[in-house]
Motif scaffolding. Structure first.
Motif, PDB file in Angstrom:
ATOM      1  N   ARG A   5       0.848  -1.197   0.000  1.00  0.00           N
ATOM      2  CA  ARG A   5       0.000   0.000   0.000  1.00  0.00           C
ATOM      3  C   ARG A   5       0.876   1.237   0.000  1.00  0.00           C
ATOM      4  O   ARG A   5       1.507   1.567   1.009  1.00  0.00           O
ATOM      5  CB  ARG A   5      -0.924   0.020   1.226  1.00  0.00           C
ATOM      6  N   THR A   6       0.920   1.926  -1.117  1.00  0.00           N
ATOM      7  CA  THR A   6       1.775   3.099  -1.207  1.00  0.00           C
ATOM      8  C   THR A   6       1.331   4.205  -0.258  1.00  0.00           C
ATOM      9  O   THR A   6       2.156   5.011   0.173  1.00  0.00           O
ATOM     10  CB  THR A   6       1.804   3.640  -2.644  1.00  0.00           C
ATOM     11  N   ASP A   7       0.026   4.271   0.070  1.00  0.00           N
ATOM     12  CA  ASP A   7      -0.427   5.327   0.974  1.00  0.00           C
ATOM     13  C   ASP A   7       0.106   5.133   2.386  1.00  0.00           C
ATOM     14  O   ASP A   7       0.139   6.083   3.179  1.00  0.00           O
ATOM     15  CB  ASP A   7      -1.961   5.385   1.002  1.00  0.00           C
ATOM     16  N   LEU A   8       0.549   3.921   2.726  1.00  0.00           N
ATOM     17  CA  LEU A   8       1.092   3.655   4.051  1.00  0.00           C
ATOM     18  C   LEU A   8       2.572   4.005   4.174  1.00  0.00           C
ATOM     19  O   LEU A   8       3.086   4.128   5.281  1.00  0.00           O
ATOM     20  CB  LEU A   8       0.940   2.165   4.398  1.00  0.00           C
ATOM     21  N   ARG A   9       3.260   4.142   3.061  1.00  0.00           N
ATOM     22  CA  ARG A   9       4.720   4.164   3.098  1.00  0.00           C
ATOM     23  C   ARG A   9       5.311   5.282   3.941  1.00  0.00           C
ATOM     24  O   ARG A   9       6.187   5.014   4.779  1.00  0.00           O
ATOM     25  CB  ARG A   9       5.278   4.196   1.675  1.00  0.00           C
ATOM     26  N   PRO A  10       4.898   6.541   3.763  1.00  0.00           N
ATOM     27  CA  PRO A  10       5.539   7.587   4.574  1.00  0.00           C
ATOM     28  C   PRO A  10       5.422   7.336   6.076  1.00  0.00           C
ATOM     29  O   PRO A  10       6.409   7.404   6.807  1.00  0.00           O
ATOM     30  CB  PRO A  10       4.801   8.859   4.148  1.00  0.00           C
ATOM     31  N   ALA A  11       4.202   7.025   6.545  1.00  0.00           N
ATOM     32  CA  ALA A  11       4.008   6.816   7.984  1.00  0.00           C
ATOM     33  C   ALA A  11       4.681   5.533   8.452  1.00  0.00           C
ATOM     34  O   ALA A  11       5.278   5.486   9.534  1.00  0.00           O
ATOM     35  CB  ALA A  11       2.520   6.788   8.315  1.00  0.00           C
ATOM     36  N   ALA A  12       4.597   4.463   7.646  1.00  0.00           N
ATOM     37  CA  ALA A  12       5.193   3.187   8.043  1.00  0.00           C
ATOM     38  C   ALA A  12       6.711   3.286   8.137  1.00  0.00           C
ATOM     39  O   ALA A  12       7.330   2.776   9.083  1.00  0.00           O
ATOM     40  CB  ALA A  12       4.789   2.087   7.073  1.00  0.00           C
ATOM     41  N   LEU A  13       7.349   3.951   7.172  1.00  0.00           N
ATOM     42  CA  LEU A  13       8.802   4.074   7.186  1.00  0.00           C
ATOM     43  C   LEU A  13       9.264   5.019   8.290  1.00  0.00           C
ATOM     44  O   LEU A  13      10.319   4.804   8.893  1.00  0.00           O
ATOM     45  CB  LEU A  13       9.306   4.541   5.831  1.00  0.00           C
ATOM     46  N   ALA A  14       8.493   6.068   8.560  1.00  0.00           N
ATOM     47  CA  ALA A  14       8.843   6.960   9.663  1.00  0.00           C
ATOM     48  C   ALA A  14       8.781   6.213  10.987  1.00  0.00           C
ATOM     49  O   ALA A  14       9.646   6.368  11.856  1.00  0.00           O
ATOM     50  CB  ALA A  14       7.915   8.169   9.685  1.00  0.00           C
ATOM     51  N   PHE A  15       7.759   5.383  11.159  1.00  0.00           N
ATOM     52  CA  PHE A  15       7.624   4.618  12.394  1.00  0.00           C
ATOM     53  C   PHE A  15       8.693   3.536  12.483  1.00  0.00           C
ATOM     54  O   PHE A  15       9.281   3.308  13.549  1.00  0.00           O
ATOM     55  CB  PHE A  15       6.229   3.997  12.447  1.00  0.00           C
ATOM     56  N   ALA A  16       8.969   2.856  11.367  1.00  0.00           N
ATOM     57  CA  ALA A  16       9.966   1.783  11.386  1.00  0.00           C
ATOM     58  C   ALA A  16      11.361   2.317  11.664  1.00  0.00           C
ATOM     59  O   ALA A  16      12.190   1.629  12.263  1.00  0.00           O
ATOM     60  CB  ALA A  16       9.934   1.040  10.053  1.00  0.00           C
ATOM     61  N   GLY A  17      11.653   3.540  11.223  1.00  0.00           N
ATOM     62  CA  GLY A  17      12.915   4.172  11.562  1.00  0.00           C
ATOM     63  C   GLY A  17      14.102   3.657  10.775  1.00  0.00           C
ATOM     64  O   GLY A  17      13.954   2.965   9.766  1.00  0.00           O
ATOM     65  N   PRO A  18      15.318   3.980  11.227  1.00  0.00           N
ATOM     66  CA  PRO A  18      16.524   3.643  10.452  1.00  0.00           C
ATOM     67  C   PRO A  18      16.751   2.148  10.301  1.00  0.00           C
ATOM     68  O   PRO A  18      17.383   1.714   9.346  1.00  0.00           O
ATOM     69  CB  PRO A  18      17.654   4.298  11.260  1.00  0.00           C
ATOM     70  N   ARG A  19      16.216   1.353  11.209  1.00  0.00           N
ATOM     71  CA  ARG A  19      16.434  -0.091  11.092  1.00  0.00           C
ATOM     72  C   ARG A  19      15.689  -0.680   9.895  1.00  0.00           C
ATOM     73  O   ARG A  19      16.074  -1.723   9.363  1.00  0.00           O
ATOM     74  CB  ARG A  19      16.018  -0.799  12.385  1.00  0.00           C
ATOM     75  N   ALA A  20      14.610  -0.016   9.469  1.00  0.00           N
ATOM     76  CA  ALA A  20      13.887  -0.496   8.282  1.00  0.00           C
ATOM     77  C   ALA A  20      14.764  -0.372   7.046  1.00  0.00           C
ATOM     78  O   ALA A  20      14.771  -1.259   6.186  1.00  0.00           O
ATOM     79  CB  ALA A  20      12.592   0.287   8.110  1.00  0.00           C
ATOM     80  N   LEU A  21      15.501   0.734   6.941  1.00  0.00           N
ATOM     81  CA  LEU A  21      16.396   0.900   5.794  1.00  0.00           C
ATOM     82  C   LEU A  21      17.523  -0.128   5.831  1.00  0.00           C
ATOM     83  O   LEU A  21      17.924  -0.667   4.801  1.00  0.00           O
ATOM     84  CB  LEU A  21      16.976   2.312   5.785  1.00  0.00           C
ATOM     85  N   TRP A  22      18.049  -0.361   7.013  1.00  0.00           N
ATOM     86  CA  TRP A  22      19.099  -1.375   7.159  1.00  0.00           C
ATOM     87  C   TRP A  22      18.571  -2.738   6.716  1.00  0.00           C
ATOM     88  O   TRP A  22      19.230  -3.475   5.979  1.00  0.00           O
ATOM     89  CB  TRP A  22      19.554  -1.417   8.620  1.00  0.00           C
TER      90      TRP A  22
END
Length: 576
Positions: A144-161
């Motif tokens: 769901r692209t509409d979730l991405r900004p909030a989900a990635l902000a909540f997941a934080g730097p570990r999501a990118l890792w």
């Protein structure tokens, strides 16, 4: 794989595998594979041989050299309360369920639509995502692209890792990582290194962070690498200047007007026109003023319009697109672009010292009113001018659903977004009280969450009137869905009286009474669930009582929570 390993017939597994693939593609009747076990049908023997070689190929892989792995970055944010963590797991587990696209939804809450609101609240409190929830969060954001900004902000730097280890999550590396670990403000070396060597998403995040704390350094970094950036990247970097746009950005944007990319030039021109004091805005004011004047020759004053006869090179450099879209005349197309880019402060002096409301009320000669007012609408939105927005919106209780200048519901929704949340909600409540819900859906979508009390009462009252009138209930499903996500949970008690199945009128749609009772039951249940979610996210002191922290706000601006994007006609949420 060890290339010296052979099968029982002396062929390497690689050669044998290629022979089997070729035979399978051409068919064993046309190309019998070599070295198959005798006595069995060729297709069966081919599959047996393929299974055997597959096992041997896997077993023959040499161990790869261990790569250097970076440890997952830390997350200094406070841990999520246990009850909220359990709720998150429930919402993520239910994300694939949700309500079906058609038919009756029943009285159970749609947890799929509560996930965006839960994420917004968790981010407002500043919590860190539980490590065990990161894979499910990334999967949800992928779908769901509409979730991405909030989900990635909540997941934080570990999501990118974590995203670097799974190709399915690469979208996170391309998205703006709200929780990305950025250098400290004073670490100039690390800042320059990240700008020069970082991933595109990390560079966008760095630029966005610097815009809020050191805009001069952000411009310096951007100017230093601007000529070597790709056109699509220049466009994205330029778009990040919208946040905190100021007169200090004008010299850089003026240079961007000469960019080799048409889209970059157009964006630079749009940003400059949002600065009423810029040189581009002054040039546009001169051009637009030459096209619009006050005509006093008749019995009453009116606006006279003389659209441009050509689009010269200076206009094109300042962002005017010369070729109109299909169905638009050239002169009206050029006029609209000039007027929307001119400062709105141009018009009171040009049109006899009148206010915005008085200007909008003036008649416009030769059927130019729609074009002129539509351009003023776009200018009010671009320049965030609430006074002109009010004038163009008009009174919400006007006999016609449109204001004196707005040409569509979409225009009115954009104009409303320039007002503060309380005034926005009050205007939409007045519109619903006069015109009902049939045209209000798109307007409701720009109101902050939770809805202010007057707006919430107006929506519930309109739904109740529609129910009592025996209206076709499914036509209000979109508004009902918005109410589930946006109505203040405190309204649940007041809605108790609406849960009973009403007596159906003779002219009502069959089964309408049961549908309305079911829908109101779902609304009440959802509101209570949202109240429980908010309580679970509220920090508690050592005694279990809620801490006295400032409540997360939903005011206008970057932090304002809005309903998920929906289709303006049907009210259904758009698919990614």
């Amino acid at each position: 794989m060890n290339g010296t390993t052979t099968d029982g017939n002396g062929a390497s597994p690689a050669d044998a595998w290629e022979d089997l693939v070729t035979a399978a593609l051409l068919g064993t009747g046309r190309r019998p594979p070599a070295r198959l076990a005798p006595g069995r049908p060729a297709p069966v023997a081919l599959l047996d041989a393929a299974a055997e070689i597959t096992v041997r190929r896997r077993a023959g892989l040499r161990p790869a050299r261990a790569g250097r792995r970076r440890r997952a970055p830390g997350d200094p944010r406070p841990a999520l309360p246990a009850a909220a963590a359990r709720r998150l797991a429930m919402l993520l587990a239910d994300r694939a369920g949700g309500a079906s696209g058609g038919g009756r939804r029943g009285s159970s809450p749609d947890l799929t639509e509560l996930l965006p609101q839960w994420l917004a609240a968790a981010n407002a409190h500043g919590y860190a995502a539980p490590a065990q929830a990161l894979p499910a969060l990334l999967d949800a954001a992928r779908g769901r692209t509409d979730l991405r900004p909030a989900a990635l902000a909540f997941a934080g730097p570990r999501a990118l890792w974590l995203a670097r280890f799974n190709p399915d999550w690469r979208f996170a590396l391309r998205s703006a990582p709200g929780g990305a670990a950025l250098p400290e403000p004073g670490d100039q070396g690390a800042i320059h290194q990240l700008w020069q060597e970082g991933l595109f998403a990390e560079r966008v995040a760095l630029l966005g962070a610097l815009r809020s704390r050191d805009p001069a350094l952000a411009r310096e970094l951007l100017a230093g690498t601007w000529p070597t950036e790709r056109a699509e990247d220049r466009l994205m970097f330029l778009d990040s200047l919208r946040a905190g746009l100021s007169a200090a950005d004008e010299p850089f944007l003026e240079k961007a007007l000469g960019d080799r990319s048409r889209n970059v030039r157009a964006t630079a021109a749009e940003l400059l026109s949002a600065l009423p004091g810029s040189a581009l805005a002054a040039r546009m004011a001169v051009r637009a003023s030459a096209c619009v004047a006050l005509d006093r020759t008749g019995g009453s004053p009116a606006i006279m319009v003389e659209a441009p006869h050509e689009c010269d090179s200076g206009m094109e450099r300042d962002g005017v697109v010369a070729t109109p879209p299909a169905g638009r005349g050239e002169r009206s197309w050029w006029l609209g672009q000039l007027v929307e880019a001119a400062p709105l402060g141009t018009w009171p002096d040009r049109l006899g010292g009148r206010t915005a409301s008085q200007i909008v009320a003036l008649p416009v000669a030769d059927d130019w009113q729609g074009e002129l007012h539509a351009a003023w609408c776009r200018a009010a939105v671009r320049q965030r001018d609430a006074g002109w927005a009010r004038a163009l919106l008009g009174s919400p209780s006007a006999p016609e659903a449109g204001g004196p200048g707005a040409v569509s519901l979409a225009e009115r929704a954009k104009l409303l977004a320039t007002l503060d949340p309380a005034e926005r909600a009050e205007w939409v409540a007045g519109f619903i009280a006069t015109h009902g819900l049939s045209e209000a859906f798109q307007l409701l979508g720009v109101c902050g969450v939770p809805w202010a009390a007057p707006l919430g009462r107006a929506v519930v009252d309109a739904l109740n009137i529609a129910r009592d009138a025996g209206s076709y209930p499914w036509s209000f499903s979109g508004v009902m869905g918005l109410a589930e996500r946006c109505l203040d949970p405190a309204e649940a008690t007041r809605l108790q009286a609406l849960l009973a199945t009403p007596d159906e009128r003779e002219d009502a749609a069959p089964g309408a009474g049961g549908y309305w009772a079911e829908a109101f039951q779902r609304l009440v249940t959802t509101l209570r669930l949202r109240a429980a979610m908010a309580d679970e996210l509220t920090p508690k002191d050592t005694t279990g009582a809620p801490e006295h922290r400032p409540r997360p706000t939903t005011g206008s601006g970057a932090g304002e929570h809005r309903p998920a994007p929906t289709d303006s006609e049907t009210g259904e949420r758009r698919s990614p």
